[in-house]
Design a protein around this motif. Structure first.
Motif, mmCIF file in Angstrom:
data_model
loop_
_atom_site.group_PDB
_atom_site.id
_atom_site.type_symbol
_atom_site.label_atom_id
_atom_site.label_comp_id
_atom_site.label_asym_id
_atom_site.label_seq_id
_atom_site.Cartn_x
_atom_site.Cartn_y
_atom_site.Cartn_z
ATOM 1 N N MET A 11 -30.436 23.878 50.867
ATOM 2 C CA MET A 11 -28.454 25.046 50.602
ATOM 3 C C MET A 11 -29.233 25.654 51.785
ATOM 4 S SD MET A 11 -26.368 22.589 49.355
ATOM 5 C CE MET A 11 -25.709 23.958 48.406
ATOM 6 N N GLN A 12 -30.501 26.302 52.134
ATOM 7 C CA GLN A 12 -30.081 27.429 53.186
ATOM 8 C C GLN A 12 -29.168 27.096 54.059
ATOM 9 O OE1 GLN A 12 -34.073 28.239 52.645
ATOM 10 N NE2 GLN A 12 -34.106 29.254 51.153
ATOM 11 N N PHE A 13 -29.388 26.288 54.799
ATOM 12 C CA PHE A 13 -28.930 26.257 56.051
ATOM 13 C C PHE A 13 -27.011 26.052 55.899
ATOM 14 C CE2 PHE A 13 -32.466 23.030 56.833
ATOM 15 C CZ PHE A 13 -32.895 23.209 57.091
ATOM 16 N N TRP A 14 -26.599 25.896 54.192
ATOM 17 C CA TRP A 14 -25.014 26.222 54.669
ATOM 18 C C TRP A 14 -25.031 27.579 53.736
ATOM 19 C CZ3 TRP A 14 -22.697 22.526 56.287
ATOM 20 C CH2 TRP A 14 -23.691 20.768 56.101
ATOM 21 N N GLN A 15 -25.978 28.533 53.553
ATOM 22 C CA GLN A 15 -25.620 29.679 52.932
ATOM 23 C C GLN A 15 -26.038 30.702 54.418
ATOM 24 O OE1 GLN A 15 -28.066 30.036 50.192
ATOM 25 N NE2 GLN A 15 -26.794 28.065 49.103
ATOM 26 N N GLY A 16 -25.939 30.364 55.857
ATOM 27 C CA GLY A 16 -25.784 30.694 57.089
ATOM 28 C C GLY A 16 -27.825 31.526 57.044
ATOM 29 N N GLY A 17 -28.635 30.483 56.420
ATOM 30 C CA GLY A 17 -29.936 30.224 56.731
ATOM 31 C C GLY A 17 -30.038 30.065 58.068
ATOM 32 N N PHE A 56 -16.173 29.739 60.538
ATOM 33 C CA PHE A 56 -16.199 30.297 59.398
ATOM 34 C C PHE A 56 -18.422 30.957 59.474
ATOM 35 C CE2 PHE A 56 -13.604 26.366 57.927
ATOM 36 C CZ PHE A 56 -12.095 27.313 57.789
ATOM 37 N N PRO A 57 -17.631 32.333 60.231
ATOM 38 C CA PRO A 57 -18.882 33.075 60.506
ATOM 39 C C PRO A 57 -19.257 33.881 59.262
ATOM 40 C CG PRO A 57 -17.857 33.454 62.477
ATOM 41 C CD PRO A 57 -17.247 32.853 60.559
ATOM 42 N N ASP A 58 -18.846 33.959 58.161
ATOM 43 C CA ASP A 58 -19.508 34.325 56.716
ATOM 44 C C ASP A 58 -19.521 33.185 55.819
ATOM 45 O OD1 ASP A 58 -16.542 34.062 56.612
ATOM 46 O OD2 ASP A 58 -16.452 35.929 55.492
ATOM 47 N N PHE A 59 -19.311 31.964 55.915
ATOM 48 C CA PHE A 59 -19.383 30.733 55.383
ATOM 49 C C PHE A 59 -20.701 31.212 54.316
ATOM 50 C CE2 PHE A 59 -20.843 26.836 53.788
ATOM 51 C CZ PHE A 59 -19.333 26.318 53.679
ATOM 52 N N HIS A 60 -20.345 30.635 53.369
ATOM 53 C CA HIS A 60 -22.324 31.127 52.128
ATOM 54 C C HIS A 60 -21.945 29.969 51.286
ATOM 55 C CE1 HIS A 60 -24.594 32.568 50.156
ATOM 56 N NE2 HIS A 60 -23.877 32.901 49.058
ATOM 57 N N ALA A 61 -22.453 29.011 50.669
ATOM 58 C CA ALA A 61 -22.440 27.956 49.868
ATOM 59 C C ALA A 61 -22.922 28.896 48.285
ATOM 60 C CB ALA A 61 -22.829 27.233 50.289
ATOM 61 N N ASP A 62 -22.814 28.311 47.389
ATOM 62 C CA ASP A 62 -23.583 28.877 46.322
ATOM 63 C C ASP A 62 -23.844 27.544 45.595
ATOM 64 O OD1 ASP A 62 -23.548 31.177 46.257
ATOM 65 O OD2 ASP A 62 -21.076 31.456 45.341
ATOM 66 N N ILE A 63 -24.934 26.653 44.838
ATOM 67 C CA ILE A 63 -24.940 25.559 44.061
ATOM 68 C C ILE A 63 -24.639 26.430 42.693
ATOM 69 C CG2 ILE A 63 -26.575 24.740 43.503
ATOM 70 C CD1 ILE A 63 -28.398 24.992 45.614
ATOM 71 N N SER A 80 -19.716 25.113 45.801
ATOM 72 C CA SER A 80 -18.457 26.009 45.494
ATOM 73 C C SER A 80 -19.293 27.040 46.791
ATOM 74 C CB SER A 80 -18.097 26.395 44.953
ATOM 75 O OG SER A 80 -19.144 27.220 44.046
ATOM 76 N N ALA A 81 -18.158 27.457 48.474
ATOM 77 C CA ALA A 81 -18.474 27.711 49.248
ATOM 78 C C ALA A 81 -16.849 28.877 49.772
ATOM 79 C CB ALA A 81 -18.820 27.309 50.052
ATOM 80 N N THR A 82 -16.778 30.286 49.953
ATOM 81 C CA THR A 82 -16.260 30.698 51.183
ATOM 82 C C THR A 82 -16.578 31.067 52.704
ATOM 83 O OG1 THR A 82 -16.727 32.863 50.064
ATOM 84 C CG2 THR A 82 -15.828 31.793 48.903
ATOM 85 N N GLY A 83 -15.395 31.320 52.883
ATOM 86 C CA GLY A 83 -15.343 32.146 54.102
ATOM 87 C C GLY A 83 -13.885 32.115 55.141
ATOM 88 N N HIS A 84 -14.522 33.214 55.871
ATOM 89 C CA HIS A 84 -13.062 33.650 56.909
ATOM 90 C C HIS A 84 -12.653 32.885 57.824
ATOM 91 C CE1 HIS A 84 -13.403 36.962 53.780
ATOM 92 N NE2 HIS A 84 -12.502 36.994 54.452
ATOM 93 N N MET A 85 -12.025 32.230 58.292
ATOM 94 C CA MET A 85 -12.077 31.957 59.486
ATOM 95 C C MET A 85 -11.378 31.970 60.520
ATOM 96 S SD MET A 85 -8.668 28.190 59.725
ATOM 97 C CE MET A 85 -8.711 27.194 61.291
ATOM 98 N N HIS A 86 -12.592 31.902 61.097
ATOM 99 C CA HIS A 86 -12.436 32.618 62.329
ATOM 100 C C HIS A 86 -12.269 31.913 64.071
ATOM 101 C CE1 HIS A 86 -12.060 36.514 60.924
ATOM 102 N NE2 HIS A 86 -12.811 36.864 59.795
#
Length: 136
Positions: A11-17, A56-63, A80-86
């Motif tokens: 999941m770290q890959f989906w958290q900007g890792g 979504f450069p600031d995409f961040h997912a939480d488990i 669940s996740a959020t991010g600003h669409m750029h």
């Protein structure tokens, strides 16, 4: 390393890792069963992650939920996740909007590596939030 530890690392890959360890965590014969129109191998999934972060450069997912079936080597992850669409995404132009995502992943692990992935997300909701046309 436990299945839960592998899932957390995955999941770290989906958290900007960093994606540097992506190849180590995914078996050479990895199959993405929900390839979403891209190659169903680990290179296809890696490109999908890169494309997501380009949009979504600031995409961040939480488990939200993690369920482990040790006997089958399976981990289910509700996220669940959020991010600003750029950047462009799902054929929609960048909006700058904060977008909410949710989905579920199932990964199969063998000998410490992810060998299979099944994933689904709430694409209709994402399309509505970014102003993309519904999928035909």
């Amino acid at each position: 390393m436990s299945l839960e530890d592998i899932a957390q690392r995955w999941m770290q890959f989906w958290q900007g890792g960093s994606l540097a360890s992506f190849g180590d965590l995914h078996a050479p014969h990895f199959i993405d069963h929900s390839a979403a129109g891209r190659a169903a191998d680990r290179e296809g999934l890696l490109q999908g992650i890169r494309d997501l972060y380009a949009a979504f450069p600031d995409f961040h997912a939480d488990i939200d939920l993690l369920a482990v079936d040790v006997s089958k080597g399976l981990v289910t992850i509700r996220w669940s996740a959020t991010g600003h669409m750029h950047g462009r995404f799902l054929d929609a132009e960048p909006t700058g909007r904060l977008v909410g995502f949710s989905g579920i992943e199932i990964i199969r692990v063998r000998e410490g590596q992810v060998v299979d992935r099944w994933g689904e997300w709430d694409e209709p909701s994402i399309r509505e939030q970014i102003g993309a046309a519904p999928r035909a």
